[in-house]
Design an enzyme around this catalytic site. Structure first.
Site, short mmCIF file in Angstrom:
data_model
loop_
_atom_site.label_atom_id
_atom_site.label_comp_id
_atom_site.label_asym_id
_atom_site.label_seq_id
_atom_site.Cartn_x
_atom_site.Cartn_y
_atom_site.Cartn_z
N GLY A 159 60.17 -71.63 63.12
CA GLY A 159 60.56 -70.41 62.28
C GLY A 159 61.33 -69.58 63.21
N ARG A 181 56.42 -78.05 59.22
CA ARG A 181 55.98 -78.68 58.10
C ARG A 181 57.17 -79.39 57.64
NH1 ARG A 181 53.71 -73.90 55.04
NH2 ARG A 181 55.44 -72.95 56.68
N THR A 241 51.86 -68.06 72.18
CA THR A 241 52.17 -66.63 71.78
C THR A 241 51.96 -66.56 70.30
OG1 THR A 241 54.59 -67.02 71.56
CG2 THR A 241 53.75 -66.05 73.69
N ARG A 243 48.83 -67.44 67.72
CA ARG A 243 47.40 -67.03 67.47
C ARG A 243 46.60 -68.12 68.23
NH1 ARG A 243 49.33 -63.05 65.92
NH2 ARG A 243 49.04 -61.74 64.29
N GLU A 272 39.61 -62.95 69.95
CA GLU A 272 40.26 -61.75 70.65
C GLU A 272 39.19 -60.55 70.22
OE1 GLU A 272 44.63 -62.85 70.52
OE2 GLU A 272 44.68 -60.70 70.21
N HIS A 290 47.67 -60.26 74.48
CA HIS A 290 48.47 -60.13 73.22
C HIS A 290 49.58 -59.17 73.36
CE1 HIS A 290 48.05 -60.60 68.57
NE2 HIS A 290 49.29 -60.56 68.97
N GLY A 292 53.05 -60.24 73.34
CA GLY A 292 54.30 -60.80 72.92
C GLY A 292 55.36 -59.83 72.70
#
Ligand code: 8YV
Length: 328
Positions: A159, A181, A241, A243, A272, A290, A292
């Protein structure tokens, strides 16, 4: 006659410029001391708010949404990932959901590249050596890592962030491989010089570095399962980076401690903010809290997006960043 401003409840402290504007535009209830809201506070918030502005730290599940008052029409998330909001229940209750795409793409891709370099070149270990006071000077075999130039990068999820990473990776001499996908447009493939693997399993077995850049959805939960992680070569490294839930963290930790793969760079974790204590002991893991998308510029841009989404919505238009469940 003055029309009543919508009550906007913001769950965490946001950049000051955003909070100021939030108060000018709306009847904003801010979280000045930034204490994360527990479930009962979230339930109170959805009962009262016209608009809720949550972040990744708020679980807006069916149980919370069951208490939503009739006024709650919009959840304007501060953040791109939306896996902490039950989208199906929101849709059933007629609540629109928005997020903040695009503005954190480049920062997250930078951090991903940073993790690839940190793991391969042992940046964390080197830093710890200096701070320990045990460094006795340069040596020809000291702190040897692995060259990334000429290696193969496999991007899981092509993406926005995956593509931004591919552009950077090319500059570092990595060849770009990806699984998605849907195969991306041939023009993009050509621009990125990217090789598509329809089979994730086969890609995993052929690359030196794997980067997780897909969203967490029911379909991607533990996509990197224990079985798939075993397909990686022993010299491979994994960075995440996206989930934590996409990777079986317990299996990854076992493989790292048995040196079945060479290293991992993790900015996100399955439970987390809890981090597997065994992971913390491992020298071949680089662990970040977390961060990023954590740039000042990015956070202000994210806040701007939230403001625009709310304002457009309350003015009766479709907000630009409406999340459509099936398109995730
Ligand atoms: C954000 C993120 O900081 O946007 C995302 O999906 O993971 C983070 O970079 C966080 O989500 C804010 O809610």
């Amino acid at each position: 006659m003055t029309t009543k401003k919508p009550l906007v409840i913001v769950t965490r402290k946001l950049p000051e410029a955003i909070e100021t504007r939030m108060m000018e535009l709306f009847d904003a209830r801010l979280n000045i001391d930034d204490t994360p809201m527990d479930k009962s506070a979230l339930i109170e918030a959805v009962k009262q708010a016209d608009v809720l502005v949550p972040t990744v730290t708020d679980r807006i599940d069916a149980a919370v949404l069951a208490h939503a008052g009739p006024n709650l029409r919009l959840i304007a998330n501060f953040g791109n990932g939306i896996d902490h909001v039950d989208l199906q229940t929101a849709r059933q209750r007629g609540i629109t959901v928005t997020n903040t795409p695009d503005v954190l793409t480049e920062d997250t891709a930078d951090m991903t590249m940073g993790l690839i370099l940190s793991v391969s070149r042992r940046v964390g270990e080197g830093e710890r050596l200096i701070r320990s006071g045990d460094w006795n000077g340069w040596g020809p075999t000291l702190m040897l890592g692995h060259r990334i130039w000429g290696k193969r990068l496999g991007i899981l999820g092509m993406g926005r962030i995956g593509q931004a990473l591919a552009r950077r990776a090319k500059g570092f001499g990595l060849s770009v491989h990806y699984h998605n996908r849907r195969r991306v447009h041939p023009d993009i493939e050509q621009e990125l010089d990217a090789t598509y693997w329809e089979s994730l399993d086969q890609m995993l077995a052929h690359v030196d570095v794997v980067s997780v850049n897909c969203p967490h959805t029911p379909a991607t939960y533990h996509l990197l399962s224990a079985r798939r992680l075993k397909l990686l070569q022993p010299h491979a490294i994994l960075v995440n980076t996206a989930r934590g839930e996409i990777v079986d963290e317990a299996a990854l930790t076992r493989m790292l401690s048995n040196h079945e793969i060479a290293g991992a760079g993790l900015d996100v974790f399955e439970h987390e903010p809890a981090v597997n204590p065994k992971l913390i002991e491992l020298d071949n893991a680089v662990l970040l809290p977390h961060m990023g998308s954590a740039t000042i510029e990015g956070r202000v841009d994210m806040g701007e997006k939230v403001l625009i989404n709310i304002k457009t919505f309350v003015d009766g238009h479709t907000p630009p960043d409406r999340v459509i469940e099936g398109l995730l």
